[in-house]
Scaffold this active site. Structure first.
Site, PDB file in Angstrom:
ATOM      1  CG  PHE A  42      -1.638  -1.340   1.408  1.00 20.29           C
ATOM      2  CD1 PHE A  42      -2.445  -1.883   0.419  1.00 20.29           C
ATOM      3  CD2 PHE A  42      -1.413  -2.084   2.563  1.00 20.29           C
ATOM      4  CE1 PHE A  42      -3.024  -3.136   0.589  1.00 20.29           C
ATOM      5  CE2 PHE A  42      -1.973  -3.330   2.738  1.00 20.29           C
ATOM      6  CZ  PHE A  42      -2.786  -3.861   1.755  1.00 20.29           C
ATOM      7  NE  ARG A  90     -10.099  -7.113 -23.220  1.00 21.32           N
ATOM      8  CZ  ARG A  90      -9.470  -7.779 -24.192  1.00 21.32           C
ATOM      9  NH1 ARG A  90      -8.513  -7.200 -24.876  1.00 21.32           N
ATOM     10  NH2 ARG A  90      -9.810  -9.029 -24.462  1.00 21.32           N
ATOM     11  CB  ILE A  91     -10.946  -6.058 -16.459  1.00 22.47           C
ATOM     12  CG1 ILE A  91     -11.554  -4.731 -15.974  1.00 22.47           C
ATOM     13  CG2 ILE A  91     -10.677  -6.993 -15.293  1.00 22.47           C
ATOM     14  CD1 ILE A  91     -10.689  -3.903 -15.061  1.00 22.47           C
ATOM     15  CG  LEU A  92      -4.967  -6.918 -18.000  1.00 18.60           C
ATOM     16  CD1 LEU A  92      -3.534  -6.605 -17.592  1.00 18.60           C
ATOM     17  CD2 LEU A  92      -5.057  -7.134 -19.512  1.00 18.60           C
ATOM     18  CG  ASN A  93      -7.469 -12.662 -13.193  1.00 15.35           C
ATOM     19  OD1 ASN A  93      -8.568 -12.739 -12.646  1.00 15.35           O
ATOM     20  ND2 ASN A  93      -6.570 -13.633 -13.126  1.00 15.35           N
ATOM     21  CB  THR A 140      -6.471 -10.648  -9.656  1.00 17.28           C
ATOM     22  OG1 THR A 140      -6.408 -10.433 -11.065  1.00 17.28           O
ATOM     23  CG2 THR A 140      -6.035 -12.063  -9.348  1.00 17.28           C
ATOM     24  N   GLY A 178      -4.040   0.449 -14.566  1.00 16.05           N
ATOM     25  CA  GLY A 178      -3.843  -0.148 -13.250  1.00 16.05           C
ATOM     26  C   GLY A 178      -5.132  -0.053 -12.446  1.00 16.05           C
ATOM     27  N   GLY A 216      -5.242  -0.819  -8.817  1.00 13.91           N
ATOM     28  CA  GLY A 216      -5.009  -0.979  -7.382  1.00 13.91           C
ATOM     29  C   GLY A 216      -5.449   0.177  -6.511  1.00 13.91           C
ATOM     30  CD  GLU A 217      -2.016   3.533  -6.044  1.00 11.59           C
ATOM     31  OE1 GLU A 217      -1.754   4.285  -5.108  1.00 11.59           O
ATOM     32  OE2 GLU A 217      -1.278   3.382  -7.021  1.00 11.59           O
TER      33      GLU A 217
END
Ligand code: FES
Ligand code: FES
Lengths: 777, 172
Positions: A282, A668-671, A674, A741, A743-744
């Site tokens: 984080f 695009r969402i890769l997975n 996750t 990305g 994550g944030e």
């Protein structure tokens, strides 16, 4: 900051702005991403598939070994003594009792520590991982309350901890600036970092604001925060002559290796850092003093060392997010169109680091207003260096911005979604760059429908069930699409039709290896089971930190470049007498464990066949990604629409988040699996930001008072409802893999959505986080 | 003096200060049990003592003389996964994986508590013999296990998947 540093920063900023202008004007085709990544057109394959994490079995059986879990023969355990003053000198420290305690092998202070070369901070040097520029146990000076002043090594942790209790440092306190008011009075400076200056002025925003018929002009504040990754920061180190091996928990793998080598005056390859699993980061899992101290102590003692910070230790020597004070003003016409937008923030940093929390970043690209005034100003406080924490800038900046937009909607009597959409800009307001992808309207409309936004009452305090007042709120989140320089990768294809992709990536739970195995398999036309992705070793190619939601794009671009090179070499090997004869690399792609002509898949040759005809067992290539110039050519951002329902107890003020939905515009969402977990995890940190998280800093002495997980509250199971997430899945044509990305973005906007829902439930506007129940009574 | 860890006899350490957690991690190399705070605040170090969950950082190893301890490494036998371990994978009940062994051990014992009718803060009828395993019961009872990655939804889903449909089945 010294005059020299200031001059250097100004120079960097000027150079950067010249490059930015040139790149902005360049033709699309000259810029990376000008030609869309061919992967964008792969549908119904592995991209986006909800593939379970490849390291899942190790994680659920407890066999994944984290940094503190690597067994080494003859290892010693370390304990640290932390300063209890914020500034001054260590005048005496009698080490004799500790040295005589059972099991003790070494007491290290500034008097006997090895000499270490100073490190540049990572915001000023692309190779460094250091958070601040302070010497590490090199002299008697104290710079913050919590600074390590001694280290004990013993045969067991209990022995080290006991011996440490026998050390009683004597200090001579100096004058420390620990009160924010005093620091501000001592002088504010405009924030600048890595060639960016956090100040924008377009038009005369204050004058326009004053003339607007409808305005909001309020002050919002957020407290300090700590990352509190569940894994304690830990390191296990061993020297072999002048070669150093470090098992670290880091999101800055290659940078840590460079920094340790620099500090100990070694060649970079003499230091090898392993970090295959990181128990959450984080933003916090960087290079702090403990890695340097452990390596120094191991060298002095001539034995391997394990140093695990206590939870209190994490608060003492790992910095968190600064507090913020923000003025947010919007001036609008009666129809809701914004004319002026003002966002001024004041934050804390230290004399020995430079991280002015960039809280205006989200405001820059969010709304069309002709007059803008945005600025971050920093005051220097004597404390542990503050640093990046999930959604740096935007997490707290969007709280102010999106609360103010909600306040304006109330004043105008408008639906807050319609108000936002009315003010959608056509190009980025501050830079003038075109957007590479922007589906803000879609996420608001789709999210509103799924959430049942139409059931919200515009007047606050209308819905009640017994003691519980119920309200709904909405807010927008935003985060830039970043790609870091330094991406590189190695790709090997073998004669049995398998592949390995290797890069110095870090896995903190994002699913890095899984996603890149997936992407590599799709590029090569191999099944997932035939691809291995290896990360977590500093000697692998690439120097990219896992920060700024940029790791996937940064290594993704490197893997794309590597794949391109591999295809070229394979075509060369295939020669002039196979089915691929005469084709150029651009005409072929990976299919069915081999290469095929894109528009005629019958012209196909398997990797096995190409390699065996060439008499090779395998082929390995390495390549680096092009510089990330696309982010200066287009305005590249992710967006979210956060919807939230809260229940507030009218008697006790207790707040429960009962429903929450995030709709995302992230390329695009890769997975899908996750990515959903990344969205949810960040939203949960947003719930913490809104309702409970606060690092309590004693302004009298600069000491953090709640240095434990019992007193710093993070969301627990009971605080978290089922969270709905949805996404557009529209590829960004200019981003590697079409992806941003993820994550944030989830933490941005969430706190405002919750605050706006609290207002809708109760009619009370809370502008100071966290929204604890006392503020509602 | 010895205790039994995952079916294996282990000598109690001579130093009485050694916590059960440090015994597992530093002396037995059973590093599946995690240390997130060493203060009883996070649940990462949860292990089972004859089916009951305890935070092993607050337990001195010497106190467990003669007792049977099960850690994440001993939860399932012969290379198989416990149904809850499989469910954690299926529902992505983790990201970094650091809280995971504690969550799994805690949940196994928690289900046992529910089946024995032990009430919690959110149980509406304290006199009832049976407690229903609903999502709020699970959330309340699992709240001592922090997950900073925020995998809470997946964890609750995994617990339901493994234990929800057949509430009478004993937690192994
Ligand atoms: S390590 Fe035992 S509860 Fe946190
Ligand atoms: S998975 Fe990282 S703390 Fe739970």
């Amino acid at each position: 900051m010294s005059l020299r540093e200031k001059a250097k920063q100004r120079l960097q900023a000027t150079a950067m702005s010249m490059v930015q202008k040139a790149v902005a004007l360049a033709p699309d085709a000259w810029v990376p991403g000008g030609d869309p990544d061919p992967l964008i057109h792969h549908r119904n394959g592995l991209i986006g598939a909800p593939i379970p994490r490849l390291d899942a079995p190790e994680k659920v059986t407890g066999t994944a070994r984290f940094a503190a879990e690597v067994p080494l023969d003859g290892m010693l355990y370390a304990a640290l003594v932390y300063s209890t003053i914020a500034k001054g000198r260590l005048v005496s420290l009698d080490t004799s009792a500790a040295e005589a305690a059972p099991g003790v092998a070494l007491v290290m202070t500034h008097r006997n520590a090895p000499r270490l070369k100073p490190l540049p901070t990572f915001t000023s040097n692309l190779r460094s991982a250091a958070q601040d520029s302070l010497p590490v146990l090199q002299d008697d000076r104290i710079h913050w309350n919590g600074q390590p002043v001694a280290l004990v090594l013993a045969e067991t942790q209990d022995q080290a901890d006991y011996a440490k209790s026998l050390l009683h440092p004597v200090y001579e306190p100096g004058h420390a600036i620990t009160r924010f008011a005093e620091a501000k009075a001592a002088g504010l400076e405009t924030g600048a970092m890595m060639g960016m200056r956090f100040k924008d002025e377009i038009g005369d925003a204050e004058t326009v604001l004053a003339a607007c018929p409808v305005t909001v002009d309020e002050v919002y504040s957020t407290p300090r925060h700590n990352h509190n990754a569940l894994e304690l920061h830990a390191v296990t180190v061993v020297w072999d002559g002048d070669d150093l091996t470090v098992h670290d928990a880091t999101q800055k793998l290659a940078h840590t290796a460079w920094s340790l080598a620099h500090a100990f005056d070694l060649a970079e390859l003499q230091v090898r850092v392993f970090s295959p699993y990181v128990g959450g980061g984080f933003g916090g899992k960087g290079l702090w003093q403990h890695q340097l101290l452990a390596a120094a102590a191991a060298r002095l003692a001539g034995r391997p060392v394990r140093l695990v910070l206590s939870r209190e230790g994490v608060y003492r020597i790992v910095g968190g997010r600064t507090l913020t004070e923000q003025r947010l003003a919007i001036g609008a016409r009666p129809d809701g169109r914004f004319k002026a937008l003002v966002h001024l923030g004041t934050v804390a940093m230290t004399p020995h680091n430079n991280m002015p929390e960039p809280l205006i970043m989200g405001t820059r690209g969010s709304y069309a207003a002709r007059a803008l005034r945005l600025e971050v100003q920093a005051a220097r406080v004597d404390m542990i260096a503050n640093t990046f924490m999930r959604g740096p800038g935007e997490a707290v900046g969007t709280f102010a911005l999106e609360s103010a937009v909600d306040e304006l909607a109330v004043r105008l009597g408008m639906d807050p979604i319609e108000l936002r959409l009315l003010n959608e800009p056509e190009k980025e307001p501050t830079s003038g760059l075109p957007f590479s992808l922007r589906e803000v309207e879609k996420i608001f409309r789709d999210g509103a429908e799924r959430f049942g936004w139409s059931r919200r009452s515009q007047t606050p305090g209308q819905r009640r069930q017994g003691e519980w007042l119920i309200g709904m709120g909405v807010a927008r989140g935003t985060y830039p699409h970043n790609r870091m320089p330094g991406g590189a990768a190695r790709l090997t294809v073998t004669r049995d039709g398998r592949a390995t992709v290797e890069f110095a990536g870090q896995e903190m739970g994002m699913g890095t290896a899984t996603v890149h195995a997936q992407v590599t398999a799709e590029r090569l036309g191999l099944p997932m089971t035939h691809v291995i992705a290896t990360v977590g070793d500093s000697t692998l190619p690439g120097r990219v930190m896992a920060v700024a939601s940029a790791q996937t794009a940064s290594f993704g671009a490197a893997i794309a470049a590597t794949h391109k090179k591999l295809v070229k070499e394979l075509i060369g090997l295939a020669g002039n007498d196979g089915p691929l004869a005469g084709l150029s690399p651009d005409q072929v792609g990976g299919l069915n464990a081999g290469l095929a002509k894109l528009d005629d898949p019958t012209r196909h040759e398997s990797y096995a066949s190409i390699l065996s005809r060439a008499g090779q067992a395998e082929l390995t290539v390495e390549a680096t990604a092009p510089l990330p110039l696309e982010t200066m050519h287009w305005s590249m951002h992710s967006h979210s629409a956060m919807f939230c329902e809260v229940r507030v107890n009218a008697v006790t003020g207790e707040i429960r988040v009962s429903r929450i939905l995030g709709a995302f515009d992230c390329g695009r969402i890769l997975n899908a699996r996750t990515a959903a977990s990344q969205f949810r995890g960040a939203i949960i940190m947003g719930i913490g930001l809104a309702l409970m998280e606060e690092t309590q800093f004693d302004e009298r002495n600069g000491r953090i008072m709640n240095a434990s997980l019992a007193e710093y509250h993070v969301p627990v199971h009971m605080d978290v409802p089922d969270i709905e997430v949805m996404w557009t899945d529209t590829p960004d044509p200019h981003a590697p893999m079409g992806a941003h990305g993820v994550g944030e973005i989830g933490i941005t906007g969430t706190a405002a959505a919750i605050a706006n829902a609290v207002f809708n439930a109760t009619g009370k506007r809370i502008r100071d986080l966290p929204i604890t129940l006392d503020k509602l009574l | 003096m010895c205790l039994i860890v995952n079916g294996r006899e282990v000598a109690v350490p001579e130093d009485p200060r050694v916590s059960l957690l440090d015994l597992l991690r530093e002396r037995l190399d059973l590093t599946g049990t995690k240390k997130g705070c060493n203060q009883g605040a996070c649940g990462a170090c949860t292990v089972l003592v004859e089916g009951e969950r305890i935070v092993s950082c607050l337990a001195l190893a010497v106190q467990y003389d003669g007792r049977c301890i099960t850690t994440i490494e001993g939860l399932a036998g012969n290379g198989e996964l416990h149904p809850l371990q499989q469910a954690f994978i299926d529902h992505d009940g983790f990201q970094c994986g650091y809280c995971t062994p504690g969550q799994i051990c805690s949940a196994v014992a928690m289900v046992g508590e529910v089946r024995r009718g032990v009430p919690s803060h959110v149980t509406s009828d304290l006199a009832a013999e049976r407690v229903a395993l609903d999502r709020d019961e699970v959330r309340e009872r699992m709240s001592g296990n922090l997950c900073r990655c925020g995998a809470y939804n997946g964890i609750v889903d995994a617990i339901f998947d493994a234990f929800g449909d057949s509430p009478e089945e004993e937690a192994r």
